[in-house]
Structures are given as structure tokens and as C-alpha cells.
Design a protein around this motif. Structure first.
Motif, PDB file in Angstrom:
ATOM      1  N   UNK A   1     113.695  84.318  -4.594  1.00  0.00           N
ATOM      2  CA  UNK A   1     113.919  82.739  -4.628  1.00  0.00           C
ATOM      3  C   UNK A   1     113.997  82.439  -6.219  1.00  0.00           C
TER       4      UNK A   1
ATOM      5  N   UNK B   1     122.497  80.381  -9.159  1.00  0.00           N
ATOM      6  CA  UNK B   1     123.007  79.525  -7.905  1.00  0.00           C
ATOM      7  C   UNK B   1     122.871  78.022  -8.616  1.00  0.00           C
TER       8      UNK B   1
ATOM      9  N   UNK C   1     132.374  74.836   1.575  1.00  0.00           N
ATOM     10  CA  UNK C   1     131.246  75.254   1.784  1.00  0.00           C
ATOM     11  C   UNK C   1     130.761  74.903   3.338  1.00  0.00           C
TER      12      UNK C   1
ATOM     13  N   UNK D   1     129.506  78.130   5.002  1.00  0.00           N
ATOM     14  CA  UNK D   1     128.036  78.005   5.429  1.00  0.00           C
ATOM     15  C   UNK D   1     127.934  78.910   6.790  1.00  0.00           C
ATOM     16  N   UNK D   2     128.845  78.438   7.643  1.00  0.00           N
ATOM     17  CA  UNK D   2     128.835  78.939   9.153  1.00  0.00           C
ATOM     18  C   UNK D   2     128.945  80.480   9.063  1.00  0.00           C
TER      19      UNK D   2
ATOM     20  N   UNK E   1     125.853  82.095   7.948  1.00  0.00           N
ATOM     21  CA  UNK E   1     125.081  81.938   8.903  1.00  0.00           C
ATOM     22  C   UNK E   1     125.051  83.304  10.038  1.00  0.00           C
TER      23      UNK E   1
ATOM     24  N   UNK F   1     116.417  79.644  11.312  1.00  0.00           N
ATOM     25  CA  UNK F   1     117.176  78.478  10.505  1.00  0.00           C
ATOM     26  C   UNK F   1     117.715  77.508  11.394  1.00  0.00           C
TER      27      UNK F   1
ATOM     28  N   UNK G   1     111.855  81.611   7.568  1.00  0.00           N
ATOM     29  CA  UNK G   1     112.733  80.364   7.076  1.00  0.00           C
ATOM     30  C   UNK G   1     113.065  80.744   5.400  1.00  0.00           C
ATOM     31  N   UNK G   2     111.995  81.451   5.024  1.00  0.00           N
ATOM     32  CA  UNK G   2     111.970  81.669   3.412  1.00  0.00           C
ATOM     33  C   UNK G   2     113.106  82.766   3.335  1.00  0.00           C
TER      34      UNK G   2
ATOM     35  N   UNK H   1     116.756  81.511   4.560  1.00  0.00           N
ATOM     36  CA  UNK H   1     117.488  80.682   3.402  1.00  0.00           C
ATOM     37  C   UNK H   1     117.781  81.448   2.148  1.00  0.00           C
ATOM     38  N   UNK H   2     116.947  82.301   1.761  1.00  0.00           N
ATOM     39  CA  UNK H   2     117.365  83.191   0.395  1.00  0.00           C
ATOM     40  C   UNK H   2     118.573  83.998   0.795  1.00  0.00           C
TER      41      UNK H   2
ATOM     42  N   UNK I   1     121.038  83.391   3.113  1.00  0.00           N
ATOM     43  CA  UNK I   1     122.208  82.506   3.075  1.00  0.00           C
ATOM     44  C   UNK I   1     122.482  82.077   1.735  1.00  0.00           C
ATOM     45  N   UNK I   2     121.698  81.971   1.008  1.00  0.00           N
ATOM     46  CA  UNK I   2     122.220  81.647  -0.637  1.00  0.00           C
ATOM     47  C   UNK I   2     122.921  82.807  -1.172  1.00  0.00           C
TER      48      UNK I   2
ATOM     49  N   UNK J   1     126.315  83.128   0.129  1.00  0.00           N
ATOM     50  CA  UNK J   1     127.106  81.884  -0.129  1.00  0.00           C
ATOM     51  C   UNK J   1     127.736  82.236  -1.844  1.00  0.00           C
TER      52      UNK J   1
END
Lengths: 204, 84
Positions: A103, A110, A126, A130-131, A134, A145, A173-174, A177-178, A180-181, A184
């Protein structure tokens, strides 16, 4: 409550969370026709198991759990679309320090990109990106998520849905999200949203 | 008021980042931990920016992944529930 009243209440409750059920089914099956079948099958199973619903205020996590179980037992095997990422679904326990390090490492690039003058342009792209990102997440992280970030369930409720401890949801969740970023960022680099100058020779 | 704020224990960025998602997900239940986290955000531009980014990204994820059930599914379920 008579059976007619119970059925009326059940129908209204389903109607109240139908978009959420369909959304979760879409993220799981990644296919509209399968998602509709999964929701229908889950509703039938939920009515059969209505006696197991102890607290009507917890209808949402209860029916999400039925849908998730239904997916695992009847739909997962049918899935022929491979997961595009090789992240390990199960590399999630006892790795809090690793996740935090990632992170922090990922943050600077980012953050710099997000705050750049082209952010508005990037923002427009985005939503669909994002989809797509995911969809690439391993299922365990994708579902966490969706349940927490999209549907607003608490960690306890999401844990109840997936039959795991709340600490596992926190960890997923951590990591989710990591990842996902990271996806992206890679998309932004590949599609030219990030200039060579912004990259500064580093990647998250 | 000022005296109370001065008593808040400082946390470092690693601890703040570690608690960031619990904060965003409304899972930072302990008032003392919440106060320490928010106190850190007031004094650390980097963690404040990071929190802003994560908040914006979270909102975008929520908006992007929200679906509306197709009408044919709504009709199908109404019939299904009537027949139960």
C-alpha cells in the motif's frame, strides 16, 4: 404471520434488494443470463429455507449467503472464463505487513497520477475500467469488495455471507483494493493515461 | 478542548495506513483509535491525500459496480414468488 403474509413480506424483501442480488450475481458469474438464473434459483432456495432466517433485520446478509452458496455449488464449475491474474486467492492470511508495505509503495505513483491535471479525463474512463479491473480480481477478493464497498455490508455481515472470520474480510478488503489499484495503474500505463515523465521509471 | 486534543497519542504513517481501510469502511469502532487516526490526518498531508484518494476510489467503485436488475428478471421473480 400467515403464510400469505409471509410470502408478501418475502416478495417485498426480495424486491427491496433485487438490484444488489443481481449485482452480486453479475460479479460472480460475469454473465447476465447466468446471473439471472442464479438470482432466481437463490430466491427459490431462500423461500424453502425461510425458517432459518432468525432475524428479519438481517435479511440481506442471509440471502446474499444463500446466493453465494448457490453459486459455489451450482455455477462455479460451469465457469469457463479464466481469471486473468495469477494472484494467489489464498495468500491472504498472516500477511498484513506485506499488504501494508505494498500500500505504501504503491501510494506515491498512484497518488501522483490521480492528482494530475488529466484526472477529469481519466475519471471518465475509470467507470468501465474499474469493472474490468474487478473482473480480473481473484474471486475471494472480488466478492469481499462487492459486499463491503458496493453493498455497504459490515465486516461482520460480509463474514456471515462468506462463512469466514471478520479478520479474513478485513484482510481481503486490503488486498482486493491494492490489487484493484495495481490493475488500474497498469491500465493507465498501457492506455497512455500516464506519461513517461509521470512514471519516473517506477511501477507500483 | 485544546487541552484534550493535545493529549491524543501520536501514531506514525505506517499505523495510519494500516488502519485506513477500517476507517473508510466504518470499522474503526474504538473512539480512542479513531481520534488518533483523525489527529494524524490533520497533521500529515501525505496520509490525508491518501485518504482522499481512497475515498474517491471507493465512491467510484460503488458507482461503477451498481447494477439494476433487468425488467425481465423482475417479471420472472414476481411470477416465481406468486407460484411458491
Amino acid at each position: 404471520m400467515t403464510s400469505t403474509e409471509a410470502k408478501t413480506w418475502f416478495g417485498q424483501s426480495i424486491e427491496g434488494c433485487l438490484d444488489s442480488l443481481y449485482g452480486l450475481a453479475m460479479r460472480l458469474t460475469r454473465n447476465a443470463a447466468d446471473a439471472e438464473d442464479l438470482v432466481s434459483e437463490s430466491v427459490t432456495k431462500a423461500w424453502s429455507a425461510i425458517g432459518t432466517l432468525e432475524d428479519r433485520n438481517r435479511f440481506r446478509p442471509w440471502i446474499f449467503r444463500i446466493l453465494h452458496n448457490c453459486y459455489i455449488s451450482d455455477y462455479r464449475k460451469k465457469s469457463v472464463r479464466p481469471v486473468a491474474y495469477s494472484y494467489d486467492d489464498y495468500a491472504e492470511e498472516g500477511e498484513e505487513d506485506d499488504i501494508t508495505s505494498l500500500l505504501i509503495k504503491q501510494s506515491a505513483d498512484f497518488l501522483s497520477w490521480w492528482g494530475n491535471p488529466e484526472r477529469e479525463f481519466a475519471n471518465k474512463l475509470l467507470g468501465k475500467d474499474i469493472l474490468a479491473a474487478m473482473e480480473k480480481l481473484p474471486e475471494a477478493f472480488r466478492v469481499a469488495v462487492v459486499l463491503v464497498n458496493v453493498e455497504g455490508l459490515s465486516y461482520d455481515e460480509a463474514a456471515e455471507v462468506l462463512g469466514v472470520p471478520p479478520g479474513t474480510i478485513r484482510s481481503r478488503m486490503k488486498r482486493g483494493r491494492t490489487l484493484l489499484q495495481k490493475a488500474l495503474w497498469e491500465h493507465a500505463v498501457d492506455s497512455g493515461l500516464i506519461s513517461d515523465n509521470e512514471m519516473k521509471g517506477s511501477k507500483p | 478542548m485544546k487541552e484534550g486534543k493535545d493529549k491524543i497519542e501520536e501514531i506514525d504513517c505506517m499505523e495510519a495506513i494500516n488502519g485506513l481501510y477500517a476507517y473508510l469502511d466504518g470499522e474503526m469502532a474504538d473512539p480512542g483509535t479513531l481520534a488518533k487516526f483523525e489527529h494524524h490526518l490533520e497533521h500529515c498531508h501525505s496520509c490525508y491525500s491518501r485518504t482522499q484518494l481512497e475515498t474517491a476510489l471507493g465512491q467510484l467503485i460503488k458507482k461503477s459496480a451498481k447494477d439494476t436488475a433487468p425488467e425481465k428478471l423482475q417479471t420472472r421473480l414476481k411470477k416465481l414468488i406468486q407460484g411458491l
